[in-house]
Write a protein that holds these residues in place. Structure first.
Motif, PDB file in Angstrom:
ATOM      1  N   ARG A   1      -5.135 -34.589 -10.510  1.00 36.70           N
ATOM      2  CA  ARG A   1      -5.008 -34.457 -11.967  1.00 36.70           C
ATOM      3  C   ARG A   1      -4.798 -32.975 -12.253  1.00 36.70           C
ATOM      4  O   ARG A   1      -5.213 -32.110 -11.483  1.00 36.70           O
ATOM      5  N   PHE A   2      -4.148 -32.691 -13.343  1.00 36.75           N
ATOM      6  CA  PHE A   2      -3.896 -31.300 -13.701  1.00 36.75           C
ATOM      7  C   PHE A   2      -4.093 -31.129 -15.186  1.00 36.75           C
ATOM      8  O   PHE A   2      -3.631 -31.938 -15.987  1.00 36.75           O
ATOM      9  N   ASN A   3      -4.771 -30.052 -15.540  1.00 39.01           N
ATOM     10  CA  ASN A   3      -5.007 -29.715 -16.933  1.00 39.01           C
ATOM     11  C   ASN A   3      -4.607 -28.254 -17.119  1.00 39.01           C
ATOM     12  O   ASN A   3      -5.137 -27.375 -16.443  1.00 39.01           O
ATOM     13  N   HIS A   4      -3.670 -27.995 -18.019  1.00 43.33           N
ATOM     14  CA  HIS A   4      -3.244 -26.618 -18.259  1.00 43.33           C
ATOM     15  C   HIS A   4      -4.341 -25.757 -18.890  1.00 43.33           C
ATOM     16  O   HIS A   4      -4.360 -24.545 -18.700  1.00 43.33           O
ATOM     17  N   ALA A   5      -5.241 -26.360 -19.664  1.00 40.12           N
ATOM     18  CA  ALA A   5      -6.221 -25.599 -20.455  1.00 40.12           C
ATOM     19  C   ALA A   5      -7.025 -24.583 -19.643  1.00 40.12           C
ATOM     20  O   ALA A   5      -7.117 -23.411 -20.046  1.00 40.12           O
ATOM     21  N   PRO A   6      -7.636 -24.948 -18.493  1.00 37.66           N
ATOM     22  CA  PRO A   6      -8.404 -23.942 -17.762  1.00 37.66           C
ATOM     23  C   PRO A   6      -7.530 -22.801 -17.231  1.00 37.66           C
ATOM     24  O   PRO A   6      -7.969 -21.665 -17.133  1.00 37.66           O
TER      25      PRO A   6
ATOM     26  N   GLU B   1      -5.954 -17.042 -18.145  1.00 40.83           N
ATOM     27  CA  GLU B   1      -4.807 -16.155 -18.343  1.00 40.83           C
ATOM     28  C   GLU B   1      -3.852 -16.155 -17.156  1.00 40.83           C
ATOM     29  O   GLU B   1      -3.276 -15.130 -16.789  1.00 40.83           O
ATOM     30  N   VAL B   2      -3.666 -17.329 -16.550  1.00 38.36           N
ATOM     31  CA  VAL B   2      -2.659 -17.489 -15.503  1.00 38.36           C
ATOM     32  C   VAL B   2      -1.310 -17.566 -16.215  1.00 38.36           C
ATOM     33  O   VAL B   2      -1.120 -18.396 -17.098  1.00 38.36           O
ATOM     34  N   GLU B   3      -0.403 -16.687 -15.853  1.00 38.36           N
ATOM     35  CA  GLU B   3       0.914 -16.671 -16.480  1.00 38.36           C
ATOM     36  C   GLU B   3       1.685 -17.935 -16.107  1.00 38.36           C
ATOM     37  O   GLU B   3       1.592 -18.417 -14.969  1.00 38.36           O
ATOM     38  N   CYS B   4       2.451 -18.465 -17.030  1.00 29.92           N
ATOM     39  CA  CYS B   4       3.236 -19.682 -16.779  1.00 29.92           C
ATOM     40  C   CYS B   4       4.149 -19.507 -15.561  1.00 29.92           C
ATOM     41  O   CYS B   4       4.322 -20.422 -14.759  1.00 29.92           O
ATOM     42  N   ALA B   5       4.733 -18.318 -15.421  1.00 22.80           N
ATOM     43  CA  ALA B   5       5.664 -18.058 -14.319  1.00 22.80           C
ATOM     44  C   ALA B   5       5.009 -18.162 -12.952  1.00 22.80           C
ATOM     45  O   ALA B   5       5.695 -18.387 -11.955  1.00 22.80           O
ATOM     46  N   THR B   6       3.684 -18.026 -12.891  1.00 26.47           N
ATOM     47  CA  THR B   6       2.984 -18.145 -11.609  1.00 26.47           C
ATOM     48  C   THR B   6       3.279 -19.498 -10.978  1.00 26.47           C
ATOM     49  O   THR B   6       3.484 -19.585  -9.768  1.00 26.47           O
ATOM     50  N   CYS B   7       3.306 -20.541 -11.783  1.00 24.17           N
ATOM     51  CA  CYS B   7       3.513 -21.896 -11.268  1.00 24.17           C
ATOM     52  C   CYS B   7       4.893 -22.462 -11.583  1.00 24.17           C
ATOM     53  O   CYS B   7       5.337 -23.390 -10.927  1.00 24.17           O
ATOM     54  N   HIS B   8       5.555 -21.903 -12.588  1.00 25.42           N
ATOM     55  CA  HIS B   8       6.820 -22.486 -13.030  1.00 25.42           C
ATOM     56  C   HIS B   8       8.019 -21.580 -12.801  1.00 25.42           C
ATOM     57  O   HIS B   8       9.144 -21.985 -13.104  1.00 25.42           O
TER      58      HIS B   8
ATOM     59  N   ILE C   1      -4.863 -23.883  -3.424  1.00 24.87           N
ATOM     60  CA  ILE C   1      -6.063 -23.317  -2.803  1.00 24.87           C
ATOM     61  C   ILE C   1      -5.962 -21.806  -2.692  1.00 24.87           C
ATOM     62  O   ILE C   1      -6.905 -21.082  -3.008  1.00 24.87           O
ATOM     63  N   GLU C   2      -4.806 -21.319  -2.266  1.00 24.76           N
ATOM     64  CA  GLU C   2      -4.617 -19.866  -2.124  1.00 24.76           C
ATOM     65  C   GLU C   2      -4.783 -19.168  -3.477  1.00 24.76           C
ATOM     66  O   GLU C   2      -5.446 -18.134  -3.570  1.00 24.76           O
ATOM     67  N   CYS C   3      -4.219 -19.743  -4.524  1.00 23.76           N
ATOM     68  CA  CYS C   3      -4.340 -19.147  -5.856  1.00 23.76           C
ATOM     69  C   CYS C   3      -5.797 -19.159  -6.313  1.00 23.76           C
ATOM     70  O   CYS C   3      -6.302 -18.163  -6.842  1.00 23.76           O
ATOM     71  N   HIS C   4      -6.487 -20.281  -6.101  1.00 23.22           N
ATOM     72  CA  HIS C   4      -7.900 -20.370  -6.484  1.00 23.22           C
ATOM     73  C   HIS C   4      -8.734 -19.348  -5.723  1.00 23.22           C
ATOM     74  O   HIS C   4      -9.623 -18.715  -6.298  1.00 23.22           O
ATOM     75  N   GLU C   5      -8.447 -19.149  -4.435  1.00 27.70           N
ATOM     76  CA  GLU C   5      -9.189 -18.151  -3.646  1.00 27.70           C
ATOM     77  C   GLU C   5      -8.939 -16.749  -4.176  1.00 27.70           C
ATOM     78  O   GLU C   5      -9.866 -15.950  -4.321  1.00 27.70           O
ATOM     79  N   GLN C   6      -7.688 -16.430  -4.497  1.00 30.00           N
ATOM     80  CA  GLN C   6      -7.345 -15.106  -5.018  1.00 30.00           C
ATOM     81  C   GLN C   6      -8.050 -14.827  -6.339  1.00 30.00           C
ATOM     82  O   GLN C   6      -8.448 -13.705  -6.617  1.00 30.00           O
TER      83      GLN C   6
END
Length: 73
Positions: free
Chosen positions: A18-23, A28-35, A56-61
């Protein structure tokens, strides 16, 4: 007039993700990070491969939780 939308990203149902954009917005994760740089695209395309290792890598960072139930149900 609203343009016709076509889904570019998604998960296979059997991944039980599942994915939720809100968190991500609150963190303050920039949209471009994932898109990718969508503002420069004429046609939306998949710029990032959303694999479990990518997340996982992003969450660790960012020192975000990597508990399985954060993304999987």
């Amino acid at each position: 007039q609203e343009p016709p939308w076509q889904r570019v990203y998604g998960w296979y149902e059997e991944a039980h993700v599942r994915f939720n954009h809100a968190p991500h917005i609150r963190a303050e994760v920039e949209c471009a990070t994932c898109h990718g740089d969508v503002a420069q695209m004429t046609v939306a395309e998949r710029a990032v491969d959303h694999t479990m290792s990518f997340c996982i890598e992003c969450h660790e960072q960012r020192q975000a939780s990597n508990d399985c139930l954060v993304c999987h149900y």
